[in-house]
Design a protein around this motif. Structure first.
Motif, PDB file in Angstrom:
ATOM      1  N   VAL A 140       0.928  -1.149  -0.035  1.00 18.18           N
ATOM      2  CA  VAL A 140      -0.198  -0.065  -0.038  1.00 18.18           C
ATOM      3  C   VAL A 140       0.929   1.240  -0.054  1.00 18.18           C
ATOM      4  O   VAL A 140       2.054   1.085   0.545  1.00 18.18           O
ATOM      5  CB  VAL A 140      -1.173  -0.010   1.330  1.00 18.18           C
ATOM      6  CG1 VAL A 140      -2.025  -1.002   0.919  1.00 18.18           C
ATOM      7  CG2 VAL A 140      -0.192  -0.004   2.584  1.00 18.18           C
TER       8      VAL A 140
ATOM      9  N   GLY B 293      -2.111 -11.416   3.060  1.00 18.91           N
ATOM     10  CA  GLY B 293      -1.047 -10.901   2.293  1.00 18.91           C
ATOM     11  C   GLY B 293      -0.138  -9.888   3.007  1.00 18.91           C
ATOM     12  O   GLY B 293      -0.368  -8.989   3.020  1.00 18.91           O
TER      13      GLY B 293
ATOM     14  N   SER C 209       2.129  -2.703   5.510  1.00 23.90           N
ATOM     15  CA  SER C 209       0.874  -2.504   5.795  1.00 23.90           C
ATOM     16  C   SER C 209       0.793  -3.065   7.176  1.00 23.90           C
ATOM     17  O   SER C 209      -0.133  -2.471   7.907  1.00 23.90           O
ATOM     18  CB  SER C 209      -0.125  -3.051   4.898  1.00 23.90           C
ATOM     19  OG  SER C 209       0.053  -4.362   4.394  1.00 23.90           O
TER      20      SER C 209
ATOM     21  N   GLU D 281       1.255 -15.065   4.850  1.00 25.44           N
ATOM     22  CA  GLU D 281       2.045 -14.817   3.672  1.00 25.44           C
ATOM     23  C   GLU D 281       2.572 -16.268   3.287  1.00 25.44           C
ATOM     24  O   GLU D 281       3.159 -17.157   3.786  1.00 25.44           O
ATOM     25  CB  GLU D 281       3.155 -13.928   3.900  1.00 25.44           C
ATOM     26  CG  GLU D 281       4.372 -13.839   2.805  1.00 25.44           C
ATOM     27  CD  GLU D 281       3.764 -13.227   1.445  1.00 25.44           C
ATOM     28  OE1 GLU D 281       2.895 -12.294   1.544  1.00 25.44           O
ATOM     29  OE2 GLU D 281       3.844 -13.961   0.480  1.00 25.44           O
TER      30      GLU D 281
ATOM     31  N   HIS E 162       9.302 -13.241   1.132  1.00 20.22           N
ATOM     32  CA  HIS E 162       8.687 -12.059   1.618  1.00 20.22           C
ATOM     33  C   HIS E 162       8.505 -12.225   3.032  1.00 20.22           C
ATOM     34  O   HIS E 162       8.671 -11.297   3.877  1.00 20.22           O
ATOM     35  CB  HIS E 162       7.266 -12.082   0.922  1.00 20.22           C
ATOM     36  CG  HIS E 162       6.977 -12.021  -0.356  1.00 20.22           C
ATOM     37  ND1 HIS E 162       6.167 -11.699  -1.310  1.00 20.22           N
ATOM     38  CD2 HIS E 162       8.088 -11.967  -1.399  1.00 20.22           C
ATOM     39  CE1 HIS E 162       6.409 -11.847  -2.524  1.00 20.22           C
ATOM     40  NE2 HIS E 162       7.527 -11.731  -2.681  1.00 20.22           N
TER      41      HIS E 162
ATOM     42  N   GLU F 168       0.022 -21.082   2.128  1.00 18.94           N
ATOM     43  CA  GLU F 168      -1.029 -20.867   1.501  1.00 18.94           C
ATOM     44  C   GLU F 168      -1.937 -20.240   2.560  1.00 18.94           C
ATOM     45  O   GLU F 168      -2.418 -20.876   3.461  1.00 18.94           O
ATOM     46  CB  GLU F 168      -1.560 -22.096   0.768  1.00 18.94           C
ATOM     47  CG  GLU F 168      -1.210 -22.632  -0.403  1.00 18.94           C
ATOM     48  CD  GLU F 168      -1.399 -21.542  -1.655  1.00 18.94           C
ATOM     49  OE1 GLU F 168      -2.407 -20.710  -1.436  1.00 18.94           O
ATOM     50  OE2 GLU F 168      -0.844 -21.699  -2.649  1.00 18.94           O
ATOM     51  N   ALA F 169      -2.652 -19.174   2.057  1.00 12.14           N
ATOM     52  CA  ALA F 169      -3.447 -18.407   3.079  1.00 12.14           C
ATOM     53  C   ALA F 169      -4.767 -19.321   3.212  1.00 12.14           C
ATOM     54  O   ALA F 169      -5.173 -19.332   4.347  1.00 12.14           O
ATOM     55  CB  ALA F 169      -3.792 -17.061   2.585  1.00 12.14           C
TER      56      ALA F 169
ATOM     57  N   ASP G 243      -5.561  -8.623   1.184  1.00 15.56           N
ATOM     58  CA  ASP G 243      -4.576  -8.001   0.295  1.00 15.56           C
ATOM     59  C   ASP G 243      -3.523  -9.167  -0.380  1.00 15.56           C
ATOM     60  O   ASP G 243      -2.364  -8.786  -0.208  1.00 15.56           O
ATOM     61  CB  ASP G 243      -4.149  -6.942   1.010  1.00 15.56           C
ATOM     62  CG  ASP G 243      -3.032  -6.053  -0.203  1.00 15.56           C
ATOM     63  OD1 ASP G 243      -3.401  -5.936  -1.358  1.00 15.56           O
ATOM     64  OD2 ASP G 243      -2.006  -5.393   0.451  1.00 15.56           O
TER      65      ASP G 243
HETATM   66  N1  SAM Z   1      -0.278  -6.068   2.428  1.00 10.38           N
HETATM   67  C1  SAM Z   1       1.101  -5.875   1.743  1.00 10.38           C
HETATM   68  C2  SAM Z   1       1.489  -4.331   1.977  1.00 10.38           C
HETATM   69  O1  SAM Z   1       0.560  -3.489   1.436  1.00 10.38           O
HETATM   70  O2  SAM Z   1       2.618  -4.213   2.533  1.00 10.38           O
HETATM   71  C3  SAM Z   1       1.068  -6.058   0.281  1.00 10.38           C
HETATM   72  C4  SAM Z   1       0.664  -7.727  -0.104  1.00 10.38           C
HETATM   73  S1  SAM Z   1       1.017  -7.961  -1.710  1.00 10.38           S
HETATM   74  C5  SAM Z   1      -0.149  -6.968  -2.549  1.00 10.38           C
HETATM   75  C6  SAM Z   1       0.303  -9.801  -1.810  1.00 10.38           C
HETATM   76  C7  SAM Z   1       1.169 -10.690  -1.139  1.00 10.38           C
HETATM   77  O3  SAM Z   1       0.430 -11.789  -0.906  1.00 10.38           O
HETATM   78  C8  SAM Z   1       2.353 -11.073  -1.686  1.00 10.38           C
HETATM   79  O4  SAM Z   1       3.316 -10.970  -0.680  1.00 10.38           O
HETATM   80  C9  SAM Z   1       2.296 -12.510  -2.091  1.00 10.38           C
HETATM   81  O5  SAM Z   1       3.366 -13.341  -1.838  1.00 10.38           O
HETATM   82  C10 SAM Z   1       1.116 -12.963  -1.248  1.00 10.38           C
HETATM   83  N2  SAM Z   1       0.416 -14.228  -1.536  1.00 10.38           N
HETATM   84  C11 SAM Z   1       0.134 -14.239  -3.065  1.00 10.38           C
HETATM   85  N3  SAM Z   1      -0.768 -15.424  -2.977  1.00 10.38           N
HETATM   86  C12 SAM Z   1      -0.911 -15.908  -1.583  1.00 10.38           C
HETATM   87  C13 SAM Z   1      -1.356 -17.133  -1.040  1.00 10.38           C
HETATM   88  N4  SAM Z   1      -1.959 -17.941  -1.959  1.00 10.38           N
HETATM   89  N5  SAM Z   1      -1.366 -17.144   0.271  1.00 10.38           N
HETATM   90  C14 SAM Z   1      -0.821 -16.398   1.115  1.00 10.38           C
HETATM   91  N6  SAM Z   1      -0.291 -15.332   0.471  1.00 10.38           N
HETATM   92  C15 SAM Z   1      -0.060 -15.084  -0.901  1.00 10.38           C
END
Ligand code: SAM
Length: 222
Positions: A41, A65, A71, A89, A94, A117-118, A139
């Protein structure tokens, strides 16, 4: 007005309302050095999340995320001393960078970072009997947004606020024929939200240093 103006206006606002914060600057540098995508963000949005969390008096926050935790840190700083944030995450790099950033910002005691995996983490949290959250920030990967919304509802109580980021996607969201899985995911998220009697929601289009997008916000009720 163009994207250059949006960025300049974001800078103008940040210069006036977001005092220089060495820790957050270090976090963004650490993210860049580690090669993380710059999809966190923006500072003004981070502060908006922080203000919402305080308006909500949030003691328990869930974030889906993490990325480098930018964030997460804004949200963690809104918590009272006995508050906590769970952030999910998938990417181990990351997660590693985020952990180090939490220590750098001094919020590590209030943050529980769960990697993997979330959807799997959310199911596991359900098994663990996780208490409802006061604020939930979605997110992560947009194709899974409808599932994240369902989990968010499961982990809600009347009064919980749910926020979803990147729900406009440069206007692509109005393309019913889009084949982009992210657009499809966000459109199903809107469909679900529109049919969900338990949530009063809206969405706001935004422009800024990271382009044209928007967020959805809803409050859960009985
Ligand atoms: N919220 C963060 C910020 O604003 O600082 C940005 C998050 S970024 C838009 C999305 C994140 O979700 C990435 O780090 C990505 O690796 C993670 N992500 C993607 N697919 C995912 C999943 N299936 N489960 C968990 N995390 C996931």
């Amino acid at each position: 007005k163009d994207a250059n103006t949006w960025k300049k206006v974001d800078d103008y606002i940040a210069e006036r309302l977001l005092p220089y914060d060495p820790d957050l600057e270090k976090v963004l540098s650490a993210n860049r050095e580690a090669g993380l995508p710059e999809i966190d963000v923006t500072p003004t949005q981070g502060k908006l999340l922080h203000i919402w969390a305080r308006m909500q008096g949030a003691k328990r926050i869930l974030e889906i995320g993490t990325l480098g935790g930018y964030s997460t840190i804004w949200l963690a700083r809104a918590l009272p001393a006995d508050g906590s944030i769970v952030t999910l995450e998938l990417d181990p790099l990351h997660a590693r960078v985020a952990r180090s950033n939490f220590a750098l910002a001094g919020v590590e005691r209030q943050v529980e970072l769960r990697t993997g995996e979330a959807l799997a983490q959310l199911a596991q949290m359900d098994k663990e009997g996780t208490e409802p959250f006061d604020l939930i920030f979605i997110d992560a990967d947009k194709p899974n947004n409808p599932f994240y919304l369902q989990w968010a509802l499961r982990f809600s109580r009347p009064g919980t606020v749910i926020v979803g980021d990147n729900v406009v996607r440069d206007g692509e969201i109005i393309r019913a024929d889009s084949e982009d899985p992210r657009v499809i995911g966000v459109r199903s998220f809107f469909d679900l939200l529109s049919r969900e009697p338990q949530v009063t929601a809206t969405a706001i289009q935004t422009v800024g240093s990271k382009g044209y997008d928007g967020f959805a916000i809803g409050i859960v009720h009985d």
